[in-house]
Design an enzyme around this catalytic site. Sequence first.
Site, PDB file in Angstrom:
ATOM      1  N   ARG A   1       0.846  -1.205   0.000  1.00 48.44           N
ATOM      2  CA  ARG A   1       0.000   0.000   0.000  1.00 48.44           C
ATOM      3  C   ARG A   1       0.877   1.248   0.000  1.00 48.44           C
ATOM      4  O   ARG A   1       0.585   2.242  -0.650  1.00 48.44           O
ATOM      5  CB  ARG A   1      -0.953   0.000   1.209  1.00 48.44           C
ATOM      6  CG  ARG A   1      -1.692   1.329   1.374  1.00 48.44           C
ATOM      7  CD  ARG A   1      -2.983   1.268   2.185  1.00 48.44           C
ATOM      8  NE  ARG A   1      -2.952   0.373   3.317  1.00 48.44           N
ATOM      9  CZ  ARG A   1      -2.265   0.578   4.450  1.00 48.44           C
ATOM     10  NH1 ARG A   1      -1.561   1.679   4.600  1.00 48.44           N
ATOM     11  NH2 ARG A   1      -2.295  -0.310   5.419  1.00 48.44           N
TER      12      ARG A   1
ATOM     13  N   ASP B   1      -9.037  17.986 -14.169  1.00 49.65           N
ATOM     14  CA  ASP B   1      -9.308  16.629 -14.641  1.00 49.65           C
ATOM     15  C   ASP B   1      -8.955  16.608 -16.131  1.00 49.65           C
ATOM     16  O   ASP B   1      -9.615  17.256 -16.939  1.00 49.65           O
ATOM     17  CB  ASP B   1     -10.791  16.309 -14.392  1.00 49.65           C
ATOM     18  CG  ASP B   1     -11.174  14.884 -14.797  1.00 49.65           C
ATOM     19  OD1 ASP B   1     -10.545  14.345 -15.733  1.00 49.65           O
ATOM     20  OD2 ASP B   1     -12.116  14.324 -14.200  1.00 49.65           O
TER      21      ASP B   1
ATOM     22  N   LYS C   1     -10.174   5.365 -18.914  1.00 49.28           N
ATOM     23  CA  LYS C   1     -10.541   5.813 -20.257  1.00 49.28           C
ATOM     24  C   LYS C   1      -9.345   5.699 -21.211  1.00 49.28           C
ATOM     25  O   LYS C   1      -8.852   4.614 -21.428  1.00 49.28           O
ATOM     26  CB  LYS C   1     -11.100   7.236 -20.176  1.00 49.28           C
ATOM     27  CG  LYS C   1     -12.064   7.459 -19.006  1.00 49.28           C
ATOM     28  CD  LYS C   1     -13.387   6.717 -19.164  1.00 49.28           C
ATOM     29  CE  LYS C   1     -14.236   6.684 -17.888  1.00 49.28           C
ATOM     30  NZ  LYS C   1     -14.536   7.976 -17.285  1.00 49.28           N
TER      31      LYS C   1
HETATM   32  C1  PLP Z   1     -14.933   8.370 -15.966  1.00 49.03           C
HETATM   33  C2  PLP Z   1     -14.542   9.696 -15.477  1.00 49.03           C
HETATM   34  C3  PLP Z   1     -14.243   9.918 -14.126  1.00 49.03           C
HETATM   35  C4  PLP Z   1     -14.388   8.824 -13.081  1.00 49.03           C
HETATM   36  O1  PLP Z   1     -13.452   7.803 -13.251  1.00 49.03           O
HETATM   37  P1  PLP Z   1     -13.704   6.273 -12.804  1.00 49.03           P
HETATM   38  O2  PLP Z   1     -12.460   5.596 -13.275  1.00 49.03           O
HETATM   39  O3  PLP Z   1     -14.930   5.819 -13.494  1.00 49.03           O
HETATM   40  O4  PLP Z   1     -13.858   6.270 -11.335  1.00 49.03           O
HETATM   41  C5  PLP Z   1     -13.823  11.174 -13.754  1.00 49.03           C
HETATM   42  N1  PLP Z   1     -13.710  12.182 -14.641  1.00 49.03           N
HETATM   43  C6  PLP Z   1     -14.006  12.014 -15.941  1.00 49.03           C
HETATM   44  C7  PLP Z   1     -13.857  13.165 -16.882  1.00 49.03           C
HETATM   45  C8  PLP Z   1     -14.426  10.772 -16.405  1.00 49.03           C
HETATM   46  O5  PLP Z   1     -14.725  10.625 -17.700  1.00 49.03           O
END
Ligand code: PLP
Length: 397
Positions: free
Chosen positions: A51, A175, A200
């Site tokens: 961890r 993000d 993604k």
């Molecule tokens: C999918 C997504 C998230 C969340 O991510 P997870 O891996 O599903 O927890 C956060 N921000 C954006 C822009 C996303 O497309």
Amino acid sequence: MVQHNYHDQTKVIKGTVRPDLKTGAVNPPLHLSSTFAQKDPINLGKYDYSRSGNPTRDILEENIAHLEHGNRGFAFSTGMAAISAAFLSLHQGDHVIVTKDVYGGTFRLITELLPNYGITHTFVDLNDPYELKSAYQKNTKVVYIETPSNPTLKVTDIQAVAKSAHAHGALLFADNTFMTPIFQKPLDLGADLVIHSATKFLSGHSDILAGLIVTKDQELSNTIYFIQNAMGATLGVSDCWLLLRGIKTLKVRLQSEADNALKLARWLEKQPAIKKVNYPGLESDKNYEIQQKQAKSGGAVLSFDVQNEENVRTLVHNLELPIFSVSLGAVETIISYPCTMSHAELDLDEQAKSGITPGLLRLSVGIEDLSDLRQDFQQALEKLSAFEGKTKHEKIS
Ligand SMILES: *Cc1c(COP(=O)(O)O)cnc(C)c1O
């Protein structure tokens, strides 16, 4: 160690292909070990418990830090775990300013969990400098952005918002899931912390869930490391390895997907049944200029409006190639319906305010042959009625 003077993609290949000294194996080993044997009872080695640190995870974290031009990278079990860790750097009584078009899961975290810990928020339209300026409070610690936004693909001027946040004593968290460091590097533009849902584009094959954070300076790195170890939502070793493999081909996948997306967006814009296409890589898009300034591409995600729910259903039922599902950023084209999927957390009113109309579909374009994708859309769109608001000129062109 990775050489710092190489171009990003060279660095990634050099940093992920590390021949094993003993065997010559070209890929890093999967260190599936929760604990590490120690040589000395007083001076413990670099690794003691997974961890707190794992050699396979380290390679992933180093590489994402290189790609984002940051100080240090951190791998989490999901994008939401990474986002939660970033917000855990706040304290009771702090305030955050958040872009209106934030990811549904982030919206839920900010509106339903953070208030329980005394962390308040204000949502703003970041395209309106006045709204941002008037949202600051004495206790504002973070401005949180996503650009381009999901699913309306609005673009935020990262440099301008970073300047504003810093002038008010706040940090900028970004993000960067939609662009990835291949197309956009928020830290270079003034952001202090970058987040990825690596589920993604970075992994790219719809096979794992993962999240990443990259920090710009040492102090914030120390904070995030403490949180990562304390909250414990680290990425499992096997998934670290898969994500490393995904990152090796990120650039070629993304470029091919973005090329397809731009051509498809140009073509969709001219189709009679389509009311509007949102894609910041289109010259006609109102965000085109800012996108050109801060990113290398419009990306691989676009959204378009087919006027109503009935058309949505007809189109989705008739398309053969795109997978109809949530998520994005994979080699296969994915079409999704924000109203009931990614943005179901927002009530109808909030959806309308964010431009998430009943006819809006989001498309994450894959690496399939463009002509096949276009043909598939052609046959499915032919079953929809034309949008009457379109001018004659737009219909013909
Ligand atoms: C999918 C997504 C998230 C969340 O991510 P997870 O891996 O599903 O927890 C956060 N921000 C954006 C822009 C996303 O497309």
